[in-house]
Design a protein around this motif. Structure first.
Motif, PDB file in Angstrom:
ATOM      1  N   ILE A  13       4.803   0.051  -1.543  1.00  0.00           N
ATOM      2  CA  ILE A  13       5.406   0.209  -0.221  1.00  0.00           C
ATOM      3  C   ILE A  13       4.336   0.339   0.853  1.00  0.00           C
ATOM      4  O   ILE A  13       4.427  -0.282   1.917  1.00  0.00           O
ATOM      5  CB  ILE A  13       6.363   1.416  -0.197  1.00  0.00           C
ATOM      6  CG1 ILE A  13       7.581   1.123  -1.086  1.00  0.00           C
ATOM      7  CG2 ILE A  13       6.792   1.766   1.211  1.00  0.00           C
ATOM      8  CD1 ILE A  13       8.459   2.316  -1.373  1.00  0.00           C
ATOM      9  N   LEU A  14       3.305   1.117   0.580  1.00  0.00           N
ATOM     10  CA  LEU A  14       2.223   1.294   1.553  1.00  0.00           C
ATOM     11  C   LEU A  14       1.496  -0.004   1.869  1.00  0.00           C
ATOM     12  O   LEU A  14       1.032  -0.210   2.985  1.00  0.00           O
ATOM     13  CB  LEU A  14       1.191   2.300   1.027  1.00  0.00           C
ATOM     14  CG  LEU A  14       1.551   3.755   1.109  1.00  0.00           C
ATOM     15  CD1 LEU A  14       0.481   4.583   0.404  1.00  0.00           C
ATOM     16  CD2 LEU A  14       1.696   4.195   2.548  1.00  0.00           C
ATOM     17  N   LEU A  15       1.413  -0.871   0.882  1.00  0.00           N
ATOM     18  CA  LEU A  15       0.607  -2.075   1.035  1.00  0.00           C
ATOM     19  C   LEU A  15       1.380  -3.272   1.555  1.00  0.00           C
ATOM     20  O   LEU A  15       0.838  -4.354   1.647  1.00  0.00           O
ATOM     21  CB  LEU A  15      -0.024  -2.423  -0.310  1.00  0.00           C
ATOM     22  CG  LEU A  15      -0.964  -1.360  -0.843  1.00  0.00           C
ATOM     23  CD1 LEU A  15      -1.444  -1.749  -2.221  1.00  0.00           C
ATOM     24  CD2 LEU A  15      -2.113  -1.132   0.081  1.00  0.00           C
ATOM     25  N   MET A  16       2.589  -3.095   1.934  1.00  0.00           N
ATOM     26  CA  MET A  16       3.421  -4.220   2.333  1.00  0.00           C
ATOM     27  C   MET A  16       3.037  -4.834   3.669  1.00  0.00           C
ATOM     28  O   MET A  16       3.439  -5.943   3.961  1.00  0.00           O
ATOM     29  CB  MET A  16       4.886  -3.810   2.376  1.00  0.00           C
ATOM     30  CG  MET A  16       5.470  -3.643   1.021  1.00  0.00           C
ATOM     31  SD  MET A  16       7.199  -3.256   1.168  1.00  0.00           S
ATOM     32  CE  MET A  16       7.629  -3.072  -0.526  1.00  0.00           C
ATOM     33  N   ASN A  17       2.280  -4.173   4.483  1.00  0.00           N
ATOM     34  CA  ASN A  17       1.995  -4.712   5.804  1.00  0.00           C
ATOM     35  C   ASN A  17       0.524  -5.015   5.958  1.00  0.00           C
ATOM     36  O   ASN A  17      -0.292  -4.141   5.940  1.00  0.00           O
ATOM     37  CB  ASN A  17       2.421  -3.703   6.878  1.00  0.00           C
ATOM     38  CG  ASN A  17       2.330  -4.296   8.253  1.00  0.00           C
ATOM     39  OD1 ASN A  17       2.191  -5.502   8.394  1.00  0.00           O
ATOM     40  ND2 ASN A  17       2.402  -3.459   9.258  1.00  0.00           N
ATOM     41  N   SER A  18       0.197  -6.269   6.099  1.00  0.00           N
ATOM     42  CA  SER A  18      -1.180  -6.696   6.361  1.00  0.00           C
ATOM     43  C   SER A  18      -1.143  -7.513   7.646  1.00  0.00           C
ATOM     44  O   SER A  18      -0.138  -8.093   7.992  1.00  0.00           O
ATOM     45  CB  SER A  18      -1.690  -7.540   5.196  1.00  0.00           C
ATOM     46  OG  SER A  18      -2.972  -8.007   5.470  1.00  0.00           O
ATOM     47  N   ALA A  19      -2.260  -7.591   8.355  1.00  0.00           N
ATOM     48  CA  ALA A  19      -2.257  -8.206   9.679  1.00  0.00           C
ATOM     49  C   ALA A  19      -2.863  -9.595   9.719  1.00  0.00           C
ATOM     50  O   ALA A  19      -3.146 -10.107  10.786  1.00  0.00           O
ATOM     51  CB  ALA A  19      -3.003  -7.300  10.654  1.00  0.00           C
ATOM     52  N   ASP A 137      -9.656  -3.037   3.271  1.00  0.00           N
ATOM     53  CA  ASP A 137      -8.700  -2.631   2.240  1.00  0.00           C
ATOM     54  C   ASP A 137      -9.289  -2.981   0.887  1.00  0.00           C
ATOM     55  O   ASP A 137      -9.945  -4.020   0.741  1.00  0.00           O
ATOM     56  CB  ASP A 137      -7.367  -3.374   2.387  1.00  0.00           C
ATOM     57  CG  ASP A 137      -6.659  -3.088   3.696  1.00  0.00           C
ATOM     58  OD1 ASP A 137      -6.864  -1.996   4.246  1.00  0.00           O
ATOM     59  OD2 ASP A 137      -5.898  -3.960   4.143  1.00  0.00           O
ATOM     60  N   GLN A 138      -9.056  -2.119  -0.105  1.00  0.00           N
ATOM     61  CA  GLN A 138      -9.532  -2.390  -1.445  1.00  0.00           C
ATOM     62  C   GLN A 138      -8.495  -1.905  -2.442  1.00  0.00           C
ATOM     63  O   GLN A 138      -7.991  -0.792  -2.314  1.00  0.00           O
ATOM     64  CB  GLN A 138     -10.860  -1.698  -1.699  1.00  0.00           C
ATOM     65  CG  GLN A 138     -11.438  -2.007  -3.050  1.00  0.00           C
ATOM     66  CD  GLN A 138     -12.826  -1.422  -3.233  1.00  0.00           C
ATOM     67  OE1 GLN A 138     -13.318  -0.661  -2.423  1.00  0.00           O
ATOM     68  NE2 GLN A 138     -13.466  -1.792  -4.323  1.00  0.00           N
ATOM     69  N   LEU A 139      -8.175  -2.759  -3.427  1.00  0.00           N
ATOM     70  CA  LEU A 139      -7.198  -2.414  -4.456  1.00  0.00           C
ATOM     71  C   LEU A 139      -7.805  -2.644  -5.826  1.00  0.00           C
ATOM     72  O   LEU A 139      -8.577  -3.576  -6.011  1.00  0.00           O
ATOM     73  CB  LEU A 139      -5.956  -3.303  -4.324  1.00  0.00           C
ATOM     74  CG  LEU A 139      -5.258  -3.198  -2.984  1.00  0.00           C
ATOM     75  CD1 LEU A 139      -5.321  -4.504  -2.264  1.00  0.00           C
ATOM     76  CD2 LEU A 139      -3.862  -2.743  -3.187  1.00  0.00           C
ATOM     77  N   GLN A 140      -7.397  -1.795  -6.776  1.00  0.00           N
ATOM     78  CA  GLN A 140      -7.824  -1.951  -8.155  1.00  0.00           C
ATOM     79  C   GLN A 140      -6.646  -1.648  -9.058  1.00  0.00           C
ATOM     80  O   GLN A 140      -5.828  -0.787  -8.742  1.00  0.00           O
ATOM     81  CB  GLN A 140      -8.969  -0.991  -8.489  1.00  0.00           C
ATOM     82  CG  GLN A 140     -10.253  -1.341  -7.779  1.00  0.00           C
ATOM     83  CD  GLN A 140     -11.336  -0.336  -8.076  1.00  0.00           C
ATOM     84  OE1 GLN A 140     -11.151   0.848  -7.845  1.00  0.00           O
ATOM     85  NE2 GLN A 140     -12.451  -0.812  -8.577  1.00  0.00           N
ATOM     86  N   GLY A 141      -6.571  -2.344 -10.170  1.00  0.00           N
ATOM     87  CA  GLY A 141      -5.510  -2.109 -11.135  1.00  0.00           C
ATOM     88  C   GLY A 141      -5.541  -3.179 -12.201  1.00  0.00           C
ATOM     89  O   GLY A 141      -6.413  -4.036 -12.228  1.00  0.00           O
ATOM     90  N   TRP A 142      -4.557  -3.159 -13.080  1.00  0.00           N
ATOM     91  CA  TRP A 142      -4.525  -4.142 -14.153  1.00  0.00           C
ATOM     92  C   TRP A 142      -4.117  -5.513 -13.612  1.00  0.00           C
ATOM     93  O   TRP A 142      -4.683  -6.533 -13.974  1.00  0.00           O
ATOM     94  CB  TRP A 142      -3.565  -3.709 -15.257  1.00  0.00           C
ATOM     95  CG  TRP A 142      -3.601  -4.669 -16.399  1.00  0.00           C
ATOM     96  CD1 TRP A 142      -4.534  -4.712 -17.402  1.00  0.00           C
ATOM     97  CD2 TRP A 142      -2.716  -5.752 -16.639  1.00  0.00           C
ATOM     98  NE1 TRP A 142      -4.274  -5.768 -18.238  1.00  0.00           N
ATOM     99  CE2 TRP A 142      -3.158  -6.423 -17.799  1.00  0.00           C
ATOM    100  CE3 TRP A 142      -1.581  -6.239 -15.982  1.00  0.00           C
ATOM    101  CZ2 TRP A 142      -2.510  -7.535 -18.315  1.00  0.00           C
ATOM    102  CZ3 TRP A 142      -0.936  -7.345 -16.497  1.00  0.00           C
ATOM    103  CH2 TRP A 142      -1.405  -7.981 -17.659  1.00  0.00           C
ATOM    104  N   ALA A 171      -5.942   2.341  -4.288  1.00  0.00           N
ATOM    105  CA  ALA A 171      -6.054   1.587  -3.044  1.00  0.00           C
ATOM    106  C   ALA A 171      -6.803   2.412  -2.012  1.00  0.00           C
ATOM    107  O   ALA A 171      -6.638   3.627  -1.942  1.00  0.00           O
ATOM    108  CB  ALA A 171      -4.671   1.226  -2.509  1.00  0.00           C
ATOM    109  N   ILE A 172      -7.626   1.741  -1.247  1.00  0.00           N
ATOM    110  CA  ILE A 172      -8.282   2.324  -0.082  1.00  0.00           C
ATOM    111  C   ILE A 172      -7.858   1.447   1.084  1.00  0.00           C
ATOM    112  O   ILE A 172      -8.114   0.244   1.081  1.00  0.00           O
ATOM    113  CB  ILE A 172      -9.814   2.316  -0.223  1.00  0.00           C
ATOM    114  CG1 ILE A 172     -10.226   3.100  -1.467  1.00  0.00           C
ATOM    115  CG2 ILE A 172     -10.461   2.873   1.038  1.00  0.00           C
ATOM    116  CD1 ILE A 172     -11.690   2.958  -1.824  1.00  0.00           C
ATOM    117  N   LEU A 173      -7.177   2.033   2.053  1.00  0.00           N
ATOM    118  CA  LEU A 173      -6.606   1.261   3.143  1.00  0.00           C
ATOM    119  C   LEU A 173      -7.138   1.741   4.478  1.00  0.00           C
ATOM    120  O   LEU A 173      -7.130   2.936   4.761  1.00  0.00           O
ATOM    121  CB  LEU A 173      -5.078   1.380   3.134  1.00  0.00           C
ATOM    122  CG  LEU A 173      -4.417   1.011   1.806  1.00  0.00           C
ATOM    123  CD1 LEU A 173      -2.960   1.390   1.831  1.00  0.00           C
ATOM    124  CD2 LEU A 173      -4.597  -0.464   1.529  1.00  0.00           C
ATOM    125  N   SER A 174      -7.559   0.805   5.313  1.00  0.00           N
ATOM    126  CA  SER A 174      -7.983   1.151   6.667  1.00  0.00           C
ATOM    127  C   SER A 174      -6.757   1.301   7.545  1.00  0.00           C
ATOM    128  O   SER A 174      -5.781   0.569   7.377  1.00  0.00           O
ATOM    129  CB  SER A 174      -8.865   0.050   7.246  1.00  0.00           C
ATOM    130  OG  SER A 174     -10.065  -0.041   6.533  1.00  0.00           O
TER     131      SER A 174
END
Length: 183
Positions: A13-19, A137-142, A171-174
């Protein structure tokens, strides 16, 4: 134990919006393929590559150890690239409209559907968005899925994973306001 599904849901949900969106000029660029071995079926528009794979299409750069590319009748590419035991598969693309903004990803395997602009990275996957070489933004996972049309990220575990075996998605989000002002 029940914390992991809630964390993954909250992260999605947090990652749903990118610009930003992918560079549209990439669609009309030719594909440059390099590998130790290339097999071409021009009738069916299927290309198999083995050994030090490099695919370039406009600002898109994909690397890996083996790859399979299929082009549909409309001219859209479906790319599947795998890394090796020693190296990962990687993806990099410049974003539309903003100089020096990129999406970069790595994993054991990656798939890119040029028609739907969907990137899927699996196996110790990471994806980051950067501007002027500064990570936003940085994401990690399987498994990480990035839909460039709807501008959404999603990080998920393997379907058969046990909660105690999973690494947490991270996730690290700006802040969007700051990232927008810096552009």
């Amino acid at each position: 134990m029940s914390r992991l599904p809630l964390l993954l849901l909250a992260l999605s949900i947090l990652l749903m919006n990118s610009a930003v969106q992918a560079e549209k000029a990439d669609q009309d660029k030719p594909i440059v393929l390099e590998a130790e071995k290339v097999s071409v079926n021009d009738v069916q528009q299927i290309y198999d590559l083995n050994g030090q794979v490099l695919l370039i299409k406009g600002s898109i750069v994909i690397t890996g150890e083996s790859g399979h590319i299929q082009v549909d009748p409309e001219g859209y590419e479906f790319v599947d690239v795998k890394g090796s035991a020693d190296s990962t598969a990687s993806f990099r693309q410049r974003k539309e409209g903003i100089p020096d903004e990129y999406m970069q990803g790595r994993g054991t395997q990656l798939s890119y559907n040029a028609k739907t602009e969907m990137l899927t990275i699996t196996g110790d996957a990471s994806l980051r968005r950067s501007l002027n070489m500064q990570m936003l933004d940085q994401l990690q996972g399987w498994k990480i899925e990035y839909d460039d049309i709807t501008e959404r990220y999603r990080v998920t575990p393997p379907a058969d994973a046990k909660p105690e075996d999973l690494p947490l998605a991270r996730a690290i989000l700006s802040p969007r306001r700051k990232a927008t002002l810096e552009k």
